[in-house]
Design an enzyme around this catalytic site. Sequence first.
Site, PDB file in Angstrom:
ATOM      1  N   ASP A 154      31.113  17.964  35.096  1.00  0.00           N
ATOM      2  CA  ASP A 154      29.976  17.288  34.455  1.00  0.00           C
ATOM      3  C   ASP A 154      29.698  17.754  33.040  1.00  0.00           C
ATOM      4  OD1 ASP A 154      29.139  19.802  35.180  1.00  0.00           O
ATOM      5  OD2 ASP A 154      27.143  19.179  35.770  1.00  0.00           O
ATOM      6  N   GLU A 155      30.689  18.351  32.377  1.00  0.00           N
ATOM      7  CA  GLU A 155      30.463  18.859  31.029  1.00  0.00           C
ATOM      8  C   GLU A 155      31.676  18.633  30.150  1.00  0.00           C
ATOM      9  OE1 GLU A 155      29.115  22.878  30.445  1.00  0.00           O
ATOM     10  OE2 GLU A 155      28.304  22.903  32.473  1.00  0.00           O
TER      11      GLU A 155
ATOM     12  N   ASP B 135      26.381  17.060  28.866  1.00  0.00           N
ATOM     13  CA  ASP B 135      26.152  17.645  30.193  1.00  0.00           C
ATOM     14  C   ASP B 135      25.368  16.635  31.026  1.00  0.00           C
ATOM     15  OD1 ASP B 135      25.299  21.026  31.152  1.00  0.00           O
ATOM     16  OD2 ASP B 135      25.347  19.221  32.382  1.00  0.00           O
TER      17      ASP B 135
END
Length: 351
Positions: free
Chosen positions: A112-113, A15
């Site tokens: 973003d993960e 993350d």
Amino acid sequence: MTEPAGPRTWVLHVDLDEFLAAVEVLRRPELKGRPVVVGGRGDPTERGVVSTASYEAREFGVGSGMPLRTAARKCPEAVFLPVDKAAYDEASARVMATLRSFGVPVEVLGWDEAFLAVRTDDPEAFAQDVRAAVLENTDLHCSVGIGDNKLQAKIATSFGKPRGVGRLTTEDWFAVMGDRPTDAIWGIGRKTSAKLADLGIRTVRELAETPAQVLADRLGPTMGPWYRRLGRGVDSSAVDATPWVARGHGRETTFQENQRDWDAVAVAVRELAAQVTADIAAEGRPAARVGMKLRYAPFETRTRSLTLPEPTAEESVIADAAVELLGRFDHDRAVRLVGVRAEMVPPEGGY
DNA sequence: TCTGGGGTCCTAGGACCC
DNA sequence: TCTGGGGTCCTAGGACCC
């Protein structure tokens, strides 16, 4: 299926730290160390919410989901920036390419993960290697969670933030999570935790000890037992590296002032329909259903939808369907938001 | 804290058919 | 005739996530 001999498999959750704000600071180094708030059109006097606040801005109590106006009140000296989708798409692609370079299955979860399935004797070392590679290739910092499954890894990331590594396994699940409120679990939000509280269930341990039938009666035959598994830290879903295939696309917009002119609403609907048509055209699959969403002032959402007589990629057909749906709403109230959505025909071979 | 925009999946009732 | 049961599709709404 039996595991081959050798190292066991771990799930890692990666993350990015303050992703949108970090991308902005990278291209504007003068913002480094300053409170930065990314959201809406970057104008804190407008309707809009915070997408990401830098850690400096979080010190002032600014956080994701907060109205921009509230953020400006809490932190007047913050730099407010508009959401720049293209910039984050590009940065995200470089991050995901870095993760794939490790040669393990990577399941992307948004900008973003990502989850990684890793066979190793030393997941901490692997996690630190990932953090170093992402920083080297993108100048972006990230945190990593380690678990026996995706649920555990996802929660573990929060123990590592920022710029660190956290770990949560079946072995220590109840020691770490047992006394926490049910909404500490990924997948249980405000509404469900309130329903659980009605049943006298407040902690993760209490959830885990509740009979599945009690939960099924209150929360449904699928969701009830699923919440119980979450409470026990159980998640058998695999890390799925299959590329994402969208079911549909939608566009919506909030009027800066509540709108009472329904001709103006119809104009907005046609614009949104045109954007949605372009979005599905890019996928190469026609629309099978069209939906309309209306949010009345102050904040009451209604939806209408229809199945098209036959799938189509024609803008005029989609726009006409949306306007037809618009006609089914109560026109005596002021409108805050309007949205158009198209569900596409499933791809060849299904999802 | 007066509350964006992009998604997914589940639920439940009614229509409709056999 | 006052009335079964299963299956599937359509539609509206709810919840959650990033």
